[in-house]
Design a protein around this motif. Structure first.
Motif, PDB file in Angstrom:
ATOM      1  N   TYR A  36       2.106  -4.469  -5.572  1.00  0.00           N
ATOM      2  CA  TYR A  36       1.133  -3.435  -5.875  1.00  0.00           C
ATOM      3  C   TYR A  36      -0.013  -3.503  -4.876  1.00  0.00           C
ATOM      4  CZ  TYR A  36       3.380  -4.530 -10.363  1.00  0.00           C
ATOM      5  OH  TYR A  36       4.278  -4.815 -11.355  1.00  0.00           O
TER       6      TYR A  36
ATOM      7  N   ASN B 117      -3.649  -2.323  -4.666  1.00  0.00           N
ATOM      8  CA  ASN B 117      -4.723  -1.794  -5.502  1.00  0.00           C
ATOM      9  C   ASN B 117      -6.036  -1.808  -4.732  1.00  0.00           C
ATOM     10  OD1 ASN B 117      -3.327  -1.347  -8.029  1.00  0.00           O
ATOM     11  ND2 ASN B 117      -3.162  -3.567  -8.187  1.00  0.00           N
TER      12      ASN B 117
ATOM     13  N   MET C 259      -9.771  -0.882  -5.335  1.00  0.00           N
ATOM     14  CA  MET C 259     -10.700  -0.528  -6.401  1.00  0.00           C
ATOM     15  C   MET C 259     -12.028   0.011  -5.862  1.00  0.00           C
ATOM     16  SD  MET C 259      -8.901  -1.074  -9.111  1.00  0.00           S
ATOM     17  CE  MET C 259      -7.545  -0.457  -8.128  1.00  0.00           C
TER      18      MET C 259
ATOM     19  N   ASN D   5      -2.535   2.277  -5.378  1.00  0.00           N
ATOM     20  CA  ASN D   5      -3.547   2.699  -6.341  1.00  0.00           C
ATOM     21  C   ASN D   5      -4.893   2.684  -5.622  1.00  0.00           C
ATOM     22  OD1 ASN D   5      -5.376   2.931  -8.477  1.00  0.00           O
ATOM     23  ND2 ASN D   5      -4.274   1.509  -9.785  1.00  0.00           N
ATOM     24  N   GLN D   6      -5.551   3.843  -5.538  1.00  0.00           N
ATOM     25  CA  GLN D   6      -6.831   3.947  -4.844  1.00  0.00           C
ATOM     26  C   GLN D   6      -7.840   4.663  -5.730  1.00  0.00           C
ATOM     27  OE1 GLN D   6      -8.216   3.166  -1.465  1.00  0.00           O
ATOM     28  NE2 GLN D   6      -9.938   3.658  -2.794  1.00  0.00           N
TER      29      GLN D   6
ATOM     30  N   ARG E 185      -8.505   7.727 -10.221  1.00  0.00           N
ATOM     31  CA  ARG E 185      -7.689   6.961  -9.278  1.00  0.00           C
ATOM     32  C   ARG E 185      -6.450   7.753  -8.903  1.00  0.00           C
ATOM     33  NH1 ARG E 185      -9.109   1.741 -12.328  1.00  0.00           N
ATOM     34  NH2 ARG E 185     -10.789   0.993 -11.010  1.00  0.00           N
TER      35      ARG E 185
ATOM     36  N   GLY F  70      -2.583   7.390  -7.785  1.00  0.00           N
ATOM     37  CA  GLY F  70      -1.441   6.484  -7.741  1.00  0.00           C
ATOM     38  C   GLY F  70      -0.303   7.149  -6.997  1.00  0.00           C
TER      39      GLY F  70
ATOM     40  N   TYR G 226       6.195  -0.842 -12.728  1.00  0.00           N
ATOM     41  CA  TYR G 226       5.036  -1.705 -12.937  1.00  0.00           C
ATOM     42  C   TYR G 226       5.392  -2.695 -14.048  1.00  0.00           C
ATOM     43  CZ  TYR G 226      -0.008  -2.395 -12.202  1.00  0.00           C
ATOM     44  OH  TYR G 226      -1.240  -2.887 -11.842  1.00  0.00           O
TER      45      TYR G 226
ATOM     46  N   ALA H 106      -6.906  -3.017 -13.157  1.00  0.00           N
ATOM     47  CA  ALA H 106      -5.714  -2.170 -12.990  1.00  0.00           C
ATOM     48  C   ALA H 106      -4.428  -2.848 -13.456  1.00  0.00           C
ATOM     49  CB  ALA H 106      -5.587  -1.737 -11.530  1.00  0.00           C
ATOM     50  N   THR H 107      -4.354  -4.157 -13.311  1.00  0.00           N
ATOM     51  CA  THR H 107      -3.122  -4.876 -13.680  1.00  0.00           C
ATOM     52  C   THR H 107      -3.057  -5.223 -15.154  1.00  0.00           C
ATOM     53  OG1 THR H 107      -4.180  -6.935 -12.985  1.00  0.00           O
ATOM     54  CG2 THR H 107      -2.759  -5.833 -11.375  1.00  0.00           C
TER      55      THR H 107
END
Length: 126
Positions: free
Chosen positions: A8, A10, A12, A37-38, A49, A51, A57, A122-123
């Motif tokens: 992933y 990510n 943030m 993921n932004q 965000r 994706g 996932y 996010a996780t």
């Protein structure tokens, strides 16, 4: 022993400030990651965000925050533990309430927007 790299990606950090154009097609065009993921921007106490997803996932939950998914392109499956699988086609959305264990997956490249409280992990929560 080498550390396994997370599949992933990510980001943030907030990519766009207020009064800036958010260019999703350009971000999608530039993306080479299968699970990206932004954070695009912050709106009050929430973030929006982007994706860009292909694959699966892990099972997780968010103890304090709800999570909203909205599919722009492709098809997103949201598996809800001990319950059902929700299928989101283009321009469909779904809220996963806080505390609900879930997993998202996309068999083909799928582009989604997620709206959630700023500061969410996010996780998921442990």
């Amino acid at each position: 022993m080498s550390e396994k790299k997370s599949p992933y990606v990510n980001h943030m950090n907030i990519l766009y400030d207020s009064l800036q154009l958010v260019n999703i097609p350009e971000l999608v065009r530039q993306c080479t990651d299968e699970w990206y993921n932004q954070t695009l921007c912050q709106v009050n106490e929430s973030v929006v965000r982007l994706g860009i997803l292909k694959g699966e996932y892990h099972w997780h939950k968010h103890d304090v925050e709800d999570e909203f998914f909205f599919t722009l392109n492709g098809e997103l499956f949201i598996d809800i533990e001990d319950s059902e699988t929700v299928t989101l086609k283009q321009h469909q959305g779904y809220v996963v309430p806080k505390g609900v264990v879930h997993k998202t997956r996309a068999p083909e490249k799928t582009v989604v927007l997620m709206i959630e409280k700023a500061g969410i992990v996010a996780t998921g929560d442990a």
